[in-house]
Design an enzyme around this catalytic site. Sequence first.
Site, PDB file in Angstrom:
ATOM      1  N   LEU A  48       0.868  -1.179   0.000  1.00 14.98           N
ATOM      2  CA  LEU A  48       0.000   0.000   0.000  1.00 14.98           C
ATOM      3  C   LEU A  48       0.904   1.228   0.000  1.00 14.98           C
ATOM      4  CD1 LEU A  48      -2.712  -0.810   2.735  1.00 14.98           C
ATOM      5  CD2 LEU A  48      -3.043  -0.816   0.255  1.00 14.98           C
ATOM      6  N   ASP A  49       0.423   2.329  -0.603  1.00 16.76           N
ATOM      7  CA  ASP A  49       1.153   3.599  -0.526  1.00 16.76           C
ATOM      8  C   ASP A  49       1.394   3.968   0.932  1.00 16.76           C
ATOM      9  OD1 ASP A  49       1.020   3.871  -3.265  1.00 16.76           O
ATOM     10  OD2 ASP A  49      -0.641   5.300  -3.235  1.00 16.76           O
ATOM     11  N   ARG A  50       2.465   4.701   1.185  1.00 16.00           N
ATOM     12  CA  ARG A  50       2.777   5.133   2.553  1.00 16.00           C
ATOM     13  C   ARG A  50       1.596   5.862   3.193  1.00 16.00           C
ATOM     14  NH1 ARG A  50       8.059   8.643   3.897  1.00 16.00           N
ATOM     15  NH2 ARG A  50       7.241   9.950   2.225  1.00 16.00           N
ATOM     16  N   ARG A 147      -5.965   7.562  -6.582  1.00 12.91           N
ATOM     17  CA  ARG A 147      -5.710   8.987  -6.364  1.00 12.91           C
ATOM     18  C   ARG A 147      -5.798   9.761  -7.685  1.00 12.91           C
ATOM     19  NH1 ARG A 147      -0.507   8.160  -2.386  1.00 12.91           N
ATOM     20  NH2 ARG A 147      -0.514  10.439  -2.299  1.00 12.91           N
TER      21      ARG A 147
END
Length: 201
Positions: A48-50, A147
Amino acid sequence: VVHQDHELLAVDKPSGLLSVPGKGPHLADCLLSRIQAEYPRALLVHRLDRDTSGIMIFALSAHAQRHLGLQFEKRQIGKVYVAEVDGHLEGRGTIDAPLIVDWPNRPKQKICAETGRQAVTEWRAKKSGETTRVELRPQTGRSHQLRVHMESIGHPILGDPFYGSDATQKARSRLMLHAWKLRFRHPDGGAHVEFRAKLPF
């Protein structure tokens, strides 16, 4: 840890924590290293993205890693995210917009019809006012897909440091994107299982 058995771990990752180590000692702290400190056999399956919080699974055997990795590769994993986006949004829809790295502005991604890789997101509005809570179901797993896609239809995710306007970036103290549910076949026997990470917003 949300779930543990002999083949896998399901974990709720907090926003702001890397999934894997970044470049340099200052980016060494990550979910993988924290998990392996407690479960030395744990193996990475996906990321997952930070800035994204939510459910991640780790394999506890090479067999489980292969089994789960193939399901991700063949798009057999059911993923449901929840986001809070800017503006009033109703109904549901599908965004089909290919993505590619925006090289001069890495790690940002951008839509490119000519050279982008296929990226498809299904969305459904849940609660709407000045902002909207949406359920997002990515059919592909491109970097920053949700996003970029939500920004592309004029409803950027609030608190996103990369996409949207100054106002939407500063509207929340964190990226309002959470990996809520994962559904997949268990590596031992193939029965369908589903794990959830409680919504933090």
